[in-house]
Design an enzyme around this catalytic site. Structure first.
Site, PDB file in Angstrom:
ATOM      1  N   CYS A  49     -75.991 -15.772  99.534  1.00 39.72           N
ATOM      2  CA  CYS A  49     -76.159 -15.153 100.796  1.00 39.72           C
ATOM      3  C   CYS A  49     -77.447 -14.336 100.546  1.00 39.72           C
ATOM      4  CB  CYS A  49     -74.909 -14.190 100.869  1.00 39.72           C
ATOM      5  SG  CYS A  49     -75.513 -12.864 102.234  1.00 39.72           S
ATOM      6  N   CYS A  52     -76.671 -10.467 100.477  1.00 41.46           N
ATOM      7  CA  CYS A  52     -75.999  -9.698  99.356  1.00 41.46           C
ATOM      8  C   CYS A  52     -76.896  -9.022  98.570  1.00 41.46           C
ATOM      9  CB  CYS A  52     -75.043 -10.706  98.690  1.00 41.46           C
ATOM     10  SG  CYS A  52     -73.535 -10.971  99.561  1.00 41.46           S
ATOM     11  N   HIS A 111     -69.681  -8.904 101.520  1.00 44.76           N
ATOM     12  CA  HIS A 111     -70.228  -9.932 102.197  1.00 44.76           C
ATOM     13  C   HIS A 111     -68.870 -10.358 103.134  1.00 44.76           C
ATOM     14  CE1 HIS A 111     -72.206 -14.031 102.819  1.00 44.76           C
ATOM     15  NE2 HIS A 111     -70.967 -14.354 102.916  1.00 44.76           N
ATOM     16  N   ASN A 149     -76.136  -9.572 116.343  1.00 45.44           N
ATOM     17  CA  ASN A 149     -75.508 -10.936 116.976  1.00 45.44           C
ATOM     18  C   ASN A 149     -74.683 -11.323 115.784  1.00 45.44           C
ATOM     19  OD1 ASN A 149     -77.668 -11.471 118.762  1.00 45.44           O
ATOM     20  ND2 ASN A 149     -78.854 -12.282 117.170  1.00 45.44           N
ATOM     21  N   SER A 157     -76.061 -17.454 111.885  1.00 42.05           N
ATOM     22  CA  SER A 157     -75.447 -18.196 110.741  1.00 42.05           C
ATOM     23  C   SER A 157     -75.003 -17.565 109.538  1.00 42.05           C
ATOM     24  CB  SER A 157     -76.543 -19.422 110.549  1.00 42.05           C
ATOM     25  OG  SER A 157     -77.795 -18.534 110.046  1.00 42.05           O
ATOM     26  N   HIS A 160     -72.397 -12.536 106.627  1.00 39.66           N
ATOM     27  CA  HIS A 160     -72.582 -11.085 105.857  1.00 39.66           C
ATOM     28  C   HIS A 160     -72.728  -9.960 107.107  1.00 39.66           C
ATOM     29  CE1 HIS A 160     -73.737  -8.749 102.419  1.00 39.66           C
ATOM     30  NE2 HIS A 160     -73.973  -7.543 103.103  1.00 39.66           N
ATOM     31  N   HIS A 162     -74.324  -7.820 109.395  1.00 45.58           N
ATOM     32  CA  HIS A 162     -75.699  -7.142 109.283  1.00 45.58           C
ATOM     33  C   HIS A 162     -75.965  -7.060 111.000  1.00 45.58           C
ATOM     34  CE1 HIS A 162     -76.330 -11.699 109.800  1.00 45.58           C
ATOM     35  NE2 HIS A 162     -77.365 -11.208 110.474  1.00 45.58           N
ATOM     36  N   GLN A 164     -79.667  -5.991 113.435  1.00 44.28           N
ATOM     37  CA  GLN A 164     -81.356  -6.073 113.587  1.00 44.28           C
ATOM     38  C   GLN A 164     -81.780  -5.067 114.236  1.00 44.28           C
ATOM     39  OE1 GLN A 164     -83.315  -9.825 113.897  1.00 44.28           O
ATOM     40  NE2 GLN A 164     -81.524 -11.000 114.020  1.00 44.28           N
ATOM     41  N   LYS A 306     -67.764 -19.378 127.699  1.00 43.90           N
ATOM     42  CA  LYS A 306     -68.411 -19.662 128.753  1.00 43.90           C
ATOM     43  C   LYS A 306     -69.756 -19.801 128.819  1.00 43.90           C
ATOM     44  CE  LYS A 306     -69.835 -16.719 132.958  1.00 43.90           C
ATOM     45  NZ  LYS A 306     -69.290 -17.647 133.905  1.00 43.90           N
ATOM     46  N   GLU A 312     -75.369 -20.565 137.471  1.00 41.25           N
ATOM     47  CA  GLU A 312     -75.962 -19.154 137.040  1.00 41.25           C
ATOM     48  C   GLU A 312     -77.478 -19.148 136.802  1.00 41.25           C
ATOM     49  OE1 GLU A 312     -72.285 -19.266 134.552  1.00 41.25           O
ATOM     50  OE2 GLU A 312     -72.060 -17.687 135.723  1.00 41.25           O
TER      51      GLU A 312
HETATM   52  P1  H2U Z   1     -79.195 -12.903 112.704  1.00 39.62           P
HETATM   53  O1  H2U Z   1     -78.816 -11.700 112.971  1.00 39.62           O
HETATM   54  O2  H2U Z   1     -79.435 -13.716 113.984  1.00 39.62           O
HETATM   55  O3  H2U Z   1     -78.375 -13.688 111.723  1.00 39.62           O
HETATM   56  O4  H2U Z   1     -80.583 -12.950 112.013  1.00 39.62           O
HETATM   57  C1  H2U Z   1     -80.982 -12.424 110.640  1.00 39.62           C
HETATM   58  C2  H2U Z   1     -82.303 -11.949 110.364  1.00 39.62           C
HETATM   59  O5  H2U Z   1     -82.656 -12.128 109.201  1.00 39.62           O
HETATM   60  C3  H2U Z   1     -83.243 -13.023 111.298  1.00 39.62           C
HETATM   61  O6  H2U Z   1     -84.125 -12.563 111.972  1.00 39.62           O
HETATM   62  C4  H2U Z   1     -83.955 -12.483 108.807  1.00 39.62           C
HETATM   63  C5  H2U Z   1     -84.216 -13.556 109.952  1.00 39.62           C
HETATM   64  O7  H2U Z   1     -85.390 -13.856 110.143  1.00 39.62           O
HETATM   65  N1  H2U Z   1     -83.919 -13.074 107.521  1.00 39.62           N
HETATM   66  C6  H2U Z   1     -84.807 -12.293 106.590  1.00 39.62           C
HETATM   67  O8  H2U Z   1     -85.443 -11.396 106.910  1.00 39.62           O
HETATM   68  N2  H2U Z   1     -84.894 -12.878 105.176  1.00 39.62           N
HETATM   69  C7  H2U Z   1     -84.327 -13.883 104.845  1.00 39.62           C
HETATM   70  O9  H2U Z   1     -84.428 -14.142 103.487  1.00 39.62           O
HETATM   71  C8  H2U Z   1     -83.511 -14.772 105.601  1.00 39.62           C
HETATM   72  C9  H2U Z   1     -83.318 -14.220 107.033  1.00 39.62           C
HETATM   73 ZN    ZN Z   2     -73.807 -11.581 101.844  1.00 35.68          ZN
END
Ligand code: H2U
Ligand code: ZN
Length: 344
Positions: A49, A52, A111, A149, A157, A160, A162, A164, A306, A312
């Site tokens: 990950c 992590c 994680h 998200n 994907s 973990h 998190h 943004q 949905k 829509e």
């Molecule tokens: P999500 O919230 O959509 O999973 O996005 C995770 C973000 O983590 C994504 O914007 C960033 C991606 O650019 N990222 C890093 O900054 N460093 C990494 O090593 C992988 C992902």
């Molecule tokens: Zn993790």
């Protein structure tokens, strides 16, 4: 007027947009099973990950051994520092240069957990992190968008826990429309729009959670089946202005709402959520009320979502389940996360 068996449209006062509601399409009996699924078998620390503690990220940087919420500069940011805002006005083909920065916020070093599985104290520290980040970036940018998200269905994907943050020199479309509509309502009535909504919704059929300080409703104008709006019942414009008691109360509400979501279909409920507070522009912001939107895509089960397609994309949003029915379903499930129930 009882709209529960009439085809009708409802308007979102925050944006002016309408949603078509077709309640007759849900009058078939509920067939979906509500069975908790086995929790995904996640490790506390995953060597693969990129979020992590102690692991390497895609660009080679090494994460510190963080213990609470931790924010870092996104390695693949959509906004870049330092460009000077410049508007290119050419009739039909307008453009403006924007600058900004993007950060990733890890909610916990663990994680395997999601928001409803964190302790109240841990969720409180996530709120403190959101507030500190907003207040720091609000001195340099006019908009700071905090969001999460969650789940592959929303394009996330990595399980973990998190979120943004994207901070920008411009106020983007959604908050710009909300700013304009709240400002107009305040000018016309002398009240802030969402304070009025909260006052009128308290104790009503669209309430999911109600505490002395906070209200969660499936809004009258919800587009997504189980969309919710989280609002304070006191006057506050930005997340960093919440006091300690209000933040503690918010931690409880966030845990309960996300637990109710997961309990609905017995699965980690995907969503995009985010905070809207007053833009960092000069002037008076009395018309603003801080709030969070939760936009979850699931409709009938852990696997039936949905889609916003067809009518829509081309005409306007549409839903079958009424917001009142959705709120009732969210009220009926347990406020305690299914993974924590046996532990009690
Ligand atoms: P999500 O919230 O959509 O999973 O996005 C995770 C973000 O983590 C994504 O914007 C960033 C991606 O650019 N990222 C890093 O900054 N460093 C990494 O090593 C992988 C992902
Ligand atoms: Zn993790």
């Amino acid at each position: 007027m009882d709209f529960s068996d009439l085809v009708h449209r409802r308007q979102n006062p925050l944006t002016g947009r309408w949603v078509l509601v077709s309640p007759h399409r849900t009058q078939r009996p509920w067939l979906g099973q509500i069975e908790p699924q086995a929790a995904p078998d996640l490790q506390v620390h995953d060597a693969d990950c990129y979020l992590c503690p102690g692991n390497n990220r895609a660009n080679g940087a090494t994460n510190p051994n963080y213990e609470g919420p931790w924010a870092f500069q996104n390695d693949f940011p959509a906004l870049l520092l330092g460009s000077n805002a410049d508007t290119e006005a050419q009739d039909l083909f307008r453009a403006e240069v924007v600058s900004g920065e993007c950060r990733v916020i890890c909610f916990s070093p663990n994680h395997s957990l999601t928001l409803p599985q964190l302790s109240k104290e841990q969720v409180r520290s996530v709120i403190d992190c959101w507030a500190a980040q907003s207040s720091e970036l609000g001195t340099q940018y006019t908009w700071v968008q905090l969001f999460e998200n969650k789940g592959a269905a929303m394009g996330c994907s990595n399980p973990h826990p998190h979120g943004q943050l994207w901070a920008s020199s411009h106020v983007p479309d959604e908050p710009a429309i909300e700013d304009e509509r709240q400002r107009a309502y305040f000018a016309e009535t002398g009240h802030s729009l969402l304070t009025e909504v909260a006052a009128q919704e308290a104790g009503g059929p669209r309430v999911v959670i109600e505490t002395p300080d906070w209200l969660v409703i499936v809004p009258w104008w919800a587009v997504w089946p189980f969309e919710t709006l989280l609002m304070p019942r006191f006057s506050v414009q930005r997340i960093e202005h919440l006091n300690a008691v209000q933040r503690d109360g918010l931690a409880d509400v966030l845990r309960e709402l996300t637990a109710r979501y997961d309990n609905l279909f017995g699965c980690p409920f995907p969503y995009s959520m985010g905070w809207h507070g007053a833009p960092y522009l000069p002037g008076d912001h009395s018309h603003w009320v801080l709030h969070a939107h939760f936009y979850p895509p699931l409709l009938r089960s852990a696997t039936v979502r949905k889609f916003m397609v067809g009518y829509e994309m081309l005409a306007e949003a549409q839903r079958d389940l009424t917001p009142e029915q959705a709120a009732e379903r969210l009220r009926r499930v347990s406020p305690t996360h299914y993974s924590l129930r046996d532990a009690q």
